[in-house]
Motif scaffolding. Structure first.
Motif, PDB file in Angstrom:
ATOM      1  N   VAL A   1      -5.962   5.563  -2.888  1.00  0.00           N
ATOM      2  CA  VAL A   1      -5.413   4.678  -1.856  1.00  0.00           C
ATOM      3  C   VAL A   1      -6.527   4.223  -0.921  1.00  0.00           C
ATOM      4  O   VAL A   1      -6.601   3.038  -0.542  1.00  0.00           O
TER       5      VAL A   1
ATOM      6  N   HIS B   1      -2.706   2.871  -7.558  1.00  0.00           N
ATOM      7  CA  HIS B   1      -1.320   3.276  -7.356  1.00  0.00           C
ATOM      8  C   HIS B   1      -0.630   3.538  -8.693  1.00  0.00           C
ATOM      9  O   HIS B   1      -0.904   2.858  -9.687  1.00  0.00           O
TER      10      HIS B   1
ATOM     11  N   LEU C   1       0.731  -5.549   1.484  1.00  0.00           N
ATOM     12  CA  LEU C   1      -0.511  -5.718   0.730  1.00  0.00           C
ATOM     13  C   LEU C   1      -0.264  -6.524  -0.537  1.00  0.00           C
ATOM     14  O   LEU C   1      -1.062  -7.418  -0.878  1.00  0.00           O
TER      15      LEU C   1
ATOM     16  N   SER D   1      -8.870  -4.681   2.581  1.00  0.00           N
ATOM     17  CA  SER D   1      -8.600  -4.716   4.019  1.00  0.00           C
ATOM     18  C   SER D   1      -8.302  -6.137   4.475  1.00  0.00           C
ATOM     19  O   SER D   1      -8.900  -7.109   3.987  1.00  0.00           O
TER      20      SER D   1
ATOM     21  N   MET E   1      -8.571   1.423  -2.476  1.00  0.00           N
ATOM     22  CA  MET E   1      -7.867   0.140  -2.478  1.00  0.00           C
ATOM     23  C   MET E   1      -7.829  -0.456  -1.075  1.00  0.00           C
ATOM     24  O   MET E   1      -7.991  -1.670  -0.893  1.00  0.00           O
ATOM     25  N   LEU E   2      -7.639   0.389  -0.074  1.00  0.00           N
ATOM     26  CA  LEU E   2      -7.614  -0.098   1.305  1.00  0.00           C
ATOM     27  C   LEU E   2      -8.973  -0.658   1.708  1.00  0.00           C
ATOM     28  O   LEU E   2      -9.054  -1.699   2.372  1.00  0.00           O
TER      29      LEU E   2
ATOM     30  N   ASP F   1      -9.232  -0.455   9.456  1.00  0.00           N
ATOM     31  CA  ASP F   1      -8.837  -0.060   8.103  1.00  0.00           C
ATOM     32  C   ASP F   1      -9.797   0.965   7.510  1.00  0.00           C
ATOM     33  O   ASP F   1      -9.378   1.847   6.750  1.00  0.00           O
TER      34      ASP F   1
ATOM     35  N   LEU G   1       0.846  -1.191   0.000  1.00  0.00           N
ATOM     36  CA  LEU G   1       0.000   0.000   0.000  1.00  0.00           C
ATOM     37  C   LEU G   1       0.881   1.242   0.000  1.00  0.00           C
ATOM     38  O   LEU G   1       1.895   1.289   0.704  1.00  0.00           O
TER      39      LEU G   1
ATOM     40  N   ASN H   1       1.073  10.059  -4.133  1.00  0.00           N
ATOM     41  CA  ASN H   1      -0.120   9.211  -4.164  1.00  0.00           C
ATOM     42  C   ASN H   1      -1.384  10.060  -4.220  1.00  0.00           C
ATOM     43  O   ASN H   1      -1.397  11.229  -3.825  1.00  0.00           O
TER      44      ASN H   1
END
Length: 262
Positions: free
Chosen positions: A177, A52, A89, A185, A180-181, A129, A25, A172
Protein backbone atom coordinates in the motif's frame (compact mmCIF):
# COMPACT_ATOMS: atom_id res chain seq x y z
CA UNK A 1 -5.44 -11.95 -14.02
CA UNK A 2 -7.90 -12.20 -11.12
CA UNK A 3 -10.13 -9.36 -12.25
CA UNK A 4 -13.76 -10.35 -12.82
CA UNK A 5 -15.93 -10.28 -9.70
CA UNK A 6 -17.91 -13.22 -11.13
CA UNK A 7 -21.39 -11.74 -10.72
CA UNK A 8 -23.42 -13.27 -13.58
CA UNK A 9 -25.07 -10.89 -16.03
CA UNK A 10 -27.00 -11.38 -19.26
CA UNK A 11 -24.87 -11.20 -22.42
CA UNK A 12 -24.39 -7.54 -23.39
CA UNK A 13 -26.14 -6.21 -26.45
CA UNK A 14 -23.90 -5.22 -29.39
CA UNK A 15 -24.21 -1.51 -28.58
CA UNK A 16 -23.42 -1.92 -24.89
CA UNK A 17 -20.07 -1.66 -23.16
CA UNK A 18 -19.11 -3.21 -19.81
CA UNK A 19 -18.41 -1.10 -16.75
CA UNK A 20 -14.83 -1.37 -15.52
CA UNK A 21 -14.56 -0.49 -11.81
CA UNK A 22 -11.48 0.75 -9.94
CA UNK A 23 -11.50 0.73 -6.13
CA UNK A 24 -9.74 3.13 -3.78
CA UNK A 25 -6.59 2.90 -1.68
CA UNK A 26 -6.75 -0.09 0.72
CA UNK A 27 -9.64 -1.62 -1.22
CA UNK A 28 -10.12 -4.59 -3.51
CA UNK A 29 -12.61 -5.90 -6.05
CA UNK A 30 -14.96 -7.14 -3.33
CA UNK A 31 -15.74 -3.51 -2.44
CA UNK A 32 -18.01 -3.34 -5.50
CA UNK A 33 -20.10 -6.43 -4.73
CA UNK A 34 -23.12 -4.62 -3.25
CA UNK A 35 -23.28 -2.29 -6.25
CA UNK A 36 -22.78 -5.04 -8.84
CA UNK A 37 -25.50 -7.16 -7.26
CA UNK A 38 -27.90 -4.27 -7.89
CA UNK A 39 -26.93 -4.10 -11.58
CA UNK A 40 -27.82 -7.63 -12.78
CA UNK A 41 -28.48 -6.40 -16.30
CA UNK A 42 -25.03 -4.84 -16.68
CA UNK A 43 -21.71 -6.51 -17.35
CA UNK A 44 -19.23 -5.33 -14.70
CA UNK A 45 -15.49 -5.97 -14.44
CA UNK A 46 -13.88 -5.11 -11.09
CA UNK A 47 -10.11 -4.81 -11.24
CA UNK A 48 -7.66 -4.84 -8.34
CA UNK A 49 -5.11 -2.04 -8.36
CA UNK A 50 -1.37 -2.64 -8.10
CA UNK A 51 -0.41 -3.18 -4.48
CA UNK A 52 -3.88 -4.55 -3.64
CA UNK A 53 -5.63 -7.90 -3.51
CA UNK A 54 -4.40 -10.40 -6.08
CA UNK A 55 -2.16 -7.66 -7.52
CA UNK A 56 -0.45 -6.76 -4.25
CA UNK A 57 2.91 -7.87 -5.65
CA UNK A 58 2.52 -5.71 -8.77
CA UNK A 59 4.18 -2.35 -8.25
CA UNK A 60 4.08 0.83 -10.31
CA UNK A 61 6.18 3.94 -9.75
CA UNK A 62 4.17 6.66 -11.51
CA UNK A 63 0.85 7.58 -13.05
CA UNK A 64 2.25 6.67 -16.46
CA UNK A 65 3.19 3.21 -15.27
CA UNK A 66 -0.22 2.77 -13.63
CA UNK A 67 -1.75 3.78 -16.95
CA UNK A 68 0.30 1.11 -18.75
CA UNK A 69 -0.82 -1.48 -16.20
CA UNK A 70 -4.47 -0.58 -16.76
CA UNK A 71 -4.20 -0.60 -20.55
CA UNK A 72 -2.52 -4.00 -20.43
CA UNK A 73 -5.23 -5.33 -18.09
CA UNK A 74 -7.96 -4.27 -20.51
CA UNK A 75 -6.11 -5.87 -23.41
CA UNK A 76 -5.63 -9.12 -21.47
CA UNK A 77 -9.35 -9.23 -20.73
CA UNK A 78 -10.27 -8.50 -24.34
CA UNK A 79 -12.21 -5.32 -23.54
CA UNK A 80 -12.19 -3.00 -26.58
CA UNK A 81 -15.02 -0.67 -25.47
CA UNK A 82 -15.91 0.16 -21.91
CA UNK A 83 -17.35 2.59 -19.40
CA UNK A 84 -15.09 3.47 -16.50
CA UNK A 85 -16.12 4.04 -12.86
CA UNK A 86 -13.48 4.91 -10.28
CA UNK A 87 -13.67 5.71 -6.58
CA UNK A 88 -11.15 7.95 -4.77
CA UNK A 89 -7.68 6.75 -5.86
CA UNK A 90 -9.36 4.57 -8.48
CA UNK A 91 -11.20 7.63 -9.71
CA UNK A 92 -7.97 9.60 -10.01
CA UNK A 93 -6.42 6.78 -12.03
CA UNK A 94 -9.57 6.55 -14.15
CA UNK A 95 -9.43 10.28 -14.82
CA UNK A 96 -5.76 10.13 -15.77
CA UNK A 97 -6.51 7.23 -18.13
CA UNK A 98 -9.39 9.15 -19.70
CA UNK A 99 -7.15 12.19 -20.21
CA UNK A 100 -4.99 10.06 -22.52
CA UNK A 101 -8.06 9.83 -24.80
CA UNK A 102 -8.14 6.04 -25.22
CA UNK A 103 -10.27 5.11 -28.23
CA UNK A 104 -12.36 2.48 -26.43
CA UNK A 105 -13.57 4.64 -23.52
CA UNK A 106 -17.27 5.48 -23.80
CA UNK A 107 -17.96 7.41 -20.61
CA UNK A 108 -16.45 8.25 -17.22
CA UNK A 109 -17.96 8.27 -13.72
CA UNK A 110 -15.93 9.63 -10.83
CA UNK A 111 -16.89 8.98 -7.21
CA UNK A 112 -15.25 11.20 -4.59
CA UNK A 113 -12.15 11.63 -6.77
CA UNK A 114 -9.84 14.65 -6.86
CA UNK A 115 -9.17 16.12 -10.34
CA UNK A 116 -5.72 17.39 -9.33
CA UNK A 117 -4.03 20.20 -7.42
CA UNK A 118 -2.51 23.43 -8.70
CA UNK A 119 1.27 23.22 -9.00
CA UNK A 120 1.91 25.36 -5.91
CA UNK A 121 -0.09 22.97 -3.68
CA UNK A 122 1.49 19.71 -4.78
CA UNK A 123 4.65 19.73 -2.65
CA UNK A 124 2.68 19.98 0.60
CA UNK A 125 0.39 17.17 -0.46
CA UNK A 126 3.30 14.99 -1.53
CA UNK A 127 4.90 15.49 1.89
CA UNK A 128 1.60 14.58 3.56
CA UNK A 129 1.25 11.38 1.52
CA UNK A 130 4.88 10.39 2.03
CA UNK A 131 4.33 10.59 5.78
CA UNK A 132 1.36 8.22 5.51
CA UNK A 133 3.36 5.93 3.20
CA UNK A 134 6.12 5.80 5.79
CA UNK A 135 3.62 4.73 8.40
CA UNK A 136 1.99 2.09 6.17
CA UNK A 137 5.41 0.72 5.34
CA UNK A 138 6.87 0.68 8.83
CA UNK A 139 4.20 0.52 11.53
CA UNK A 140 1.64 -2.13 12.61
CA UNK A 141 -1.17 -1.93 10.06
CA UNK A 142 -4.01 -1.89 12.58
CA UNK A 143 -2.62 1.20 14.34
CA UNK A 144 -2.17 3.05 11.05
CA UNK A 145 -5.69 2.15 9.91
CA UNK A 146 -7.15 3.41 13.19
CA UNK A 147 -5.64 6.81 12.43
CA UNK A 148 -6.38 6.67 8.70
CA UNK A 149 -10.12 6.36 9.27
CA UNK A 150 -10.09 9.28 11.69
CA UNK A 151 -9.19 11.73 8.92
CA UNK A 152 -11.79 14.47 8.25
CA UNK A 153 -12.83 12.91 4.95
CA UNK A 154 -14.22 9.95 6.93
CA UNK A 155 -16.00 12.12 9.49
CA UNK A 156 -19.36 10.50 8.69
CA UNK A 157 -18.19 7.14 10.09
CA UNK A 158 -19.37 6.28 13.59
CA UNK A 159 -17.17 4.25 15.93
CA UNK A 160 -18.71 0.87 15.02
CA UNK A 161 -18.41 1.51 11.29
CA UNK A 162 -14.83 2.68 11.72
CA UNK A 163 -13.98 -0.56 13.55
CA UNK A 164 -15.51 -2.58 10.71
CA UNK A 165 -13.47 -0.64 8.17
CA UNK A 166 -10.27 -1.29 10.09
CA UNK A 167 -11.03 -5.01 10.41
CA UNK A 168 -11.92 -5.24 6.72
CA UNK A 169 -8.60 -3.68 5.64
CA UNK A 170 -6.27 -5.71 7.84
CA UNK A 171 -5.61 -8.20 5.02
CA UNK A 172 -3.70 -5.51 3.13
CA UNK A 173 0.08 -5.59 2.88
CA UNK A 174 1.34 -2.35 4.43
CA UNK A 175 4.51 -1.96 2.33
CA UNK A 176 2.57 -2.67 -0.88
CA UNK A 177 0.00 0.00 0.00
CA UNK A 178 2.85 2.38 0.85
CA UNK A 179 4.46 1.82 -2.56
CA UNK A 180 1.20 2.54 -4.37
CA UNK A 181 0.60 5.66 -2.30
CA UNK A 182 4.08 6.97 -3.08
CA UNK A 183 3.61 6.34 -6.81
CA UNK A 184 0.12 7.84 -7.11
CA UNK A 185 0.11 10.60 -4.52
CA UNK A 186 -2.20 13.48 -5.33
CA UNK A 187 0.98 15.53 -5.18
CA UNK A 188 2.20 13.73 -8.31
CA UNK A 189 -1.07 13.98 -10.23
CA UNK A 190 -1.47 16.61 -12.95
CA UNK A 191 -4.32 19.09 -12.62
CA UNK A 192 -6.95 17.69 -15.01
CA UNK A 193 -9.68 20.27 -14.51
CA UNK A 194 -8.86 21.91 -17.84
CA UNK A 195 -9.14 18.54 -19.56
CA UNK A 196 -12.52 17.96 -17.91
CA UNK A 197 -13.71 21.27 -19.33
CA UNK A 198 -13.45 19.77 -22.82
CA UNK A 199 -13.41 16.02 -22.23
CA UNK A 200 -15.25 15.02 -25.38
CA UNK A 201 -17.20 12.23 -23.64
CA UNK A 202 -19.90 12.02 -20.95
CA UNK A 203 -18.45 12.64 -17.48
CA UNK A 204 -20.46 12.26 -14.27
CA UNK A 205 -19.34 12.95 -10.70
CA UNK A 206 -20.89 11.43 -7.57
CA UNK A 207 -20.41 13.12 -4.22
CA UNK A 208 -21.87 12.66 -0.75
CA UNK A 209 -23.39 15.70 0.90
CA UNK A 210 -21.81 14.65 4.22
CA UNK A 211 -18.35 14.61 2.64
CA UNK A 212 -17.73 18.34 2.94
CA UNK A 213 -14.41 18.40 1.11
CA UNK A 214 -15.34 16.39 -1.96
CA UNK A 215 -18.92 17.61 -2.19
CA UNK A 216 -17.64 21.18 -2.26
CA UNK A 217 -15.01 20.23 -4.79
CA UNK A 218 -17.66 18.57 -6.98
CA UNK A 219 -19.89 21.64 -6.85
CA UNK A 220 -17.03 23.89 -7.94
CA UNK A 221 -16.01 21.43 -10.65
CA UNK A 222 -19.54 21.31 -12.10
CA UNK A 223 -19.66 25.12 -12.17
CA UNK A 224 -16.40 25.33 -14.08
CA UNK A 225 -16.93 22.29 -16.32
CA UNK A 226 -20.51 22.72 -17.50
CA UNK A 227 -20.83 19.38 -19.24
CA UNK A 228 -19.76 17.43 -16.11
CA UNK A 229 -22.95 16.13 -14.51
CA UNK A 230 -22.79 16.29 -10.73
CA UNK A 231 -25.02 13.90 -8.77
CA UNK A 232 -25.15 14.54 -5.01
CA UNK A 233 -26.36 11.78 -2.69
CA UNK A 234 -27.10 11.67 1.03
CA UNK A 235 -23.92 10.03 2.22
CA UNK A 236 -20.24 10.40 2.91
CA UNK A 237 -17.06 9.65 1.01
CA UNK A 238 -17.65 5.99 0.08
CA UNK A 239 -21.09 6.06 -1.51
CA UNK A 240 -21.02 2.71 -3.29
CA UNK A 241 -20.49 1.03 0.09
CA UNK A 242 -23.09 2.96 2.10
CA UNK A 243 -25.65 3.83 -0.60
CA UNK A 244 -25.33 1.05 -3.21
CA UNK A 245 -28.97 1.27 -4.27
CA UNK A 246 -28.77 5.01 -4.93
CA UNK A 247 -25.45 4.62 -6.72
CA UNK A 248 -26.91 1.83 -8.88
CA UNK A 249 -29.71 4.19 -9.97
CA UNK A 250 -27.15 6.84 -10.86
CA UNK A 251 -25.05 4.28 -12.75
CA UNK A 252 -28.05 3.25 -14.87
CA UNK A 253 -28.71 6.88 -15.78
CA UNK A 254 -25.01 7.39 -16.55
CA UNK A 255 -25.03 4.35 -18.85
CA UNK A 256 -28.03 5.72 -20.72
CA UNK A 257 -26.28 9.06 -21.07
CA UNK A 258 -23.12 7.41 -22.41
CA UNK A 259 -24.60 4.71 -24.62
CA UNK A 260 -22.22 3.96 -27.50
CA UNK A 261 -23.43 4.92 -30.92
CA UNK A 262 -22.67 2.59 -33.82
Amino acid sequence: MNADLSIPAPPPKPDEAPIVLLHGLLGDRRDWRALIERLPEQECIALELPGHGANRHRQVDSFDEAERWFTEALAALGVPRYRLLGYSLGGRLALYHASQRPPGLVSLLLESAHPGLPVDERAARLSHDMAWAGRFGGEPLEAVLEDWYRQPVFADLDAATRRRHVARRLDNDGPAVAAMLRATSLGRQPDLVAWLSDAGLPVWYLSGRRDAKFHGLACRLAQRCHHVRHVALDGGHNLHATRPGNVAEAVRAWCRDGSPQE
